[in-house]
Design a protein around this motif. Structure first.
Motif, PDB file in Angstrom:
ATOM      1  N   SER A  89      22.114  -6.844 -73.147  1.00 60.18           N
ATOM      2  CA  SER A  89      23.098  -7.439 -72.254  1.00 60.18           C
ATOM      3  C   SER A  89      23.100  -6.728 -70.895  1.00 60.18           C
ATOM      4  O   SER A  89      22.056  -6.669 -70.250  1.00 60.18           O
ATOM      5  CB  SER A  89      24.474  -7.403 -72.934  1.00 60.18           C
ATOM      6  N   TRP A 150      30.228 -12.933 -79.245  1.00 60.84           N
ATOM      7  CA  TRP A 150      28.943 -12.334 -79.612  1.00 60.84           C
ATOM      8  C   TRP A 150      28.406 -12.852 -80.938  1.00 60.84           C
ATOM      9  O   TRP A 150      27.252 -12.583 -81.280  1.00 60.84           O
ATOM     10  CB  TRP A 150      29.100 -10.822 -79.714  1.00 60.84           C
ATOM     11  N   ASP A 206      23.281 -17.813 -78.012  1.00 63.81           N
ATOM     12  CA  ASP A 206      23.913 -16.832 -77.126  1.00 63.81           C
ATOM     13  C   ASP A 206      24.775 -17.560 -76.090  1.00 63.81           C
ATOM     14  O   ASP A 206      24.299 -18.452 -75.389  1.00 63.81           O
ATOM     15  CB  ASP A 206      22.821 -16.007 -76.434  1.00 63.81           C
ATOM     16  N   SER A 208      26.338 -15.975 -73.570  1.00 62.68           N
ATOM     17  CA  SER A 208      26.331 -15.247 -72.294  1.00 62.68           C
ATOM     18  C   SER A 208      25.068 -15.544 -71.491  1.00 62.68           C
ATOM     19  O   SER A 208      25.134 -15.815 -70.293  1.00 62.68           O
ATOM     20  CB  SER A 208      26.442 -13.741 -72.543  1.00 62.68           C
ATOM     21  N   SER A 233      23.875 -15.444 -82.068  1.00 60.06           N
ATOM     22  CA  SER A 233      24.455 -15.442 -80.734  1.00 60.06           C
ATOM     23  C   SER A 233      24.042 -14.173 -79.985  1.00 60.06           C
ATOM     24  O   SER A 233      22.851 -13.848 -79.941  1.00 60.06           O
ATOM     25  CB  SER A 233      25.977 -15.597 -80.822  1.00 60.06           C
ATOM     26  N   HIS A 234      24.989 -13.442 -79.448  1.00 63.26           N
ATOM     27  CA  HIS A 234      24.684 -12.330 -78.541  1.00 63.26           C
ATOM     28  C   HIS A 234      24.403 -11.019 -79.269  1.00 63.26           C
ATOM     29  O   HIS A 234      23.766 -10.135 -78.710  1.00 63.26           O
ATOM     30  CB  HIS A 234      25.846 -12.156 -77.570  1.00 63.26           C
ATOM     31  N   ALA A 235      24.884 -10.892 -80.502  1.00 61.64           N
ATOM     32  CA  ALA A 235      24.700  -9.645 -81.258  1.00 61.64           C
ATOM     33  C   ALA A 235      23.721  -9.865 -82.400  1.00 61.64           C
ATOM     34  O   ALA A 235      24.069  -9.727 -83.574  1.00 61.64           O
ATOM     35  CB  ALA A 235      26.039  -9.132 -81.775  1.00 61.64           C
TER      36      ALA A 235
END
Length: 255
Positions: A89, A150, A206, A208, A233-235
């Motif tokens: 990120s 996330w 994701d 973001s 997703s983001h994590a």
């Protein structure tokens, strides 16, 4: 060195350092399982960025380049010269700056859940909205709201509690100034200079960093591979830990 958490892998001289740099409202603690998974092959070094997690007492730099300088200084203090480098990120922006500043020291680069433009087009909310809500709601509420994005399952995923707790430790000043640092950062002009082997890792859900950012990063780097993890997703390292570890380990250990 309290800002840096160095994984003890036995001290064998052949072990390469692997430096993990977290992102906005992150911390070294988010890498606990990953450190264990990589500790047999690497000297794992996890960094708490100034203003976040256990380094919340340290003033945060005003720019992404300033964060990069801080991480480089921490590695210098630890006597670490050449290393593999992974950034998540905002940490992905920071490691892009590091790779531009000290390219000869970066063996391989992993850019995870990140992009080349700090303003993050099509983010779940604009950075300006995040700044406004941070000012109104405070760090803890902001950390909880952002951490939920996330994960595909939001707050219901077990990893949510990890990143929510770490995020709430950030200082208010760092939470605010880092959003502005991201808004002011554009790494696209430097992509062609990052000639070290690179891996871009992205979860296809994701919220973001959307595909256009990831594609620009992947296509703009001279020697880049791409791994897209479905249903994450983001994590990704917490949602799909076995897949994430296998992808990164294969990349870092292949010749």
């Amino acid at each position: 060195m309290s800002p840096a958490d160095v994984g003890d892998t036995g001290g064998r001289s052949e072990e390469r350092p692997l430096v993990l740099v977290h992102g906005y409202l992150g911390g070294a603690g988010q890498w606990a399982d990953l450190r264990q998974a990589f500790s047999n092959r690497f000297r794992v070094v996890t960094i708490d960025l100034p203003g976040f997690s256990d380094a919340a007492h340290r003033p945060a730099p005003a720019t992404i380049g300033g964060f990069a300088d801080d991480v480089i200084a921490q590695l210098d203090a630890l006597g670490i010269d050449r290393f593999c480098l992974l950034g998540h990120s905002m940490g992905g922006m920071i490691v892009q700056e590091m790779a531009h500043k000290i390219p000869s020291r970066v063996d391989r680069l992993v850019l995870y859940g990140t992009g080349p433009l700090g303003r993050m087009p099509d983010r779940f909310e604009t950075l300006e909205v995040s700044l406004e809500r941070l000012d109104c709601e405070g760090v803890a509420a902001t950390a909880r709201r952002i951490a939920a994005t996330w994960f595909v399952k939001g707050e219901d995923h077990p990893g949510f509690q990890i990143v929510n707790r770490i995020g709430a430790m950030a200082s208010a000043a760092a939470a605010q100034s880092s959003l502005q640092a991201m808004a002011d950062w554009d790494g696209r002009p430097n992509l062609s200079s990052l000639t070290m082997p690179s891996l871009v890792v992205w979860g296809d859900r994701d919220k973001s960093y959307r595909w256009p950012q990831v594609e620009t990063l992947w296509s703009g780097l001279p020697d880049a591979s791409l791994a897209v993890v479905p249903g994450a997703s983001h994590a990704v390292h917490l949602e799909k830990p076995d897949i994430f570890t296998a992808i990164v380990m294969d990349y870092l250990t292949s010749r």
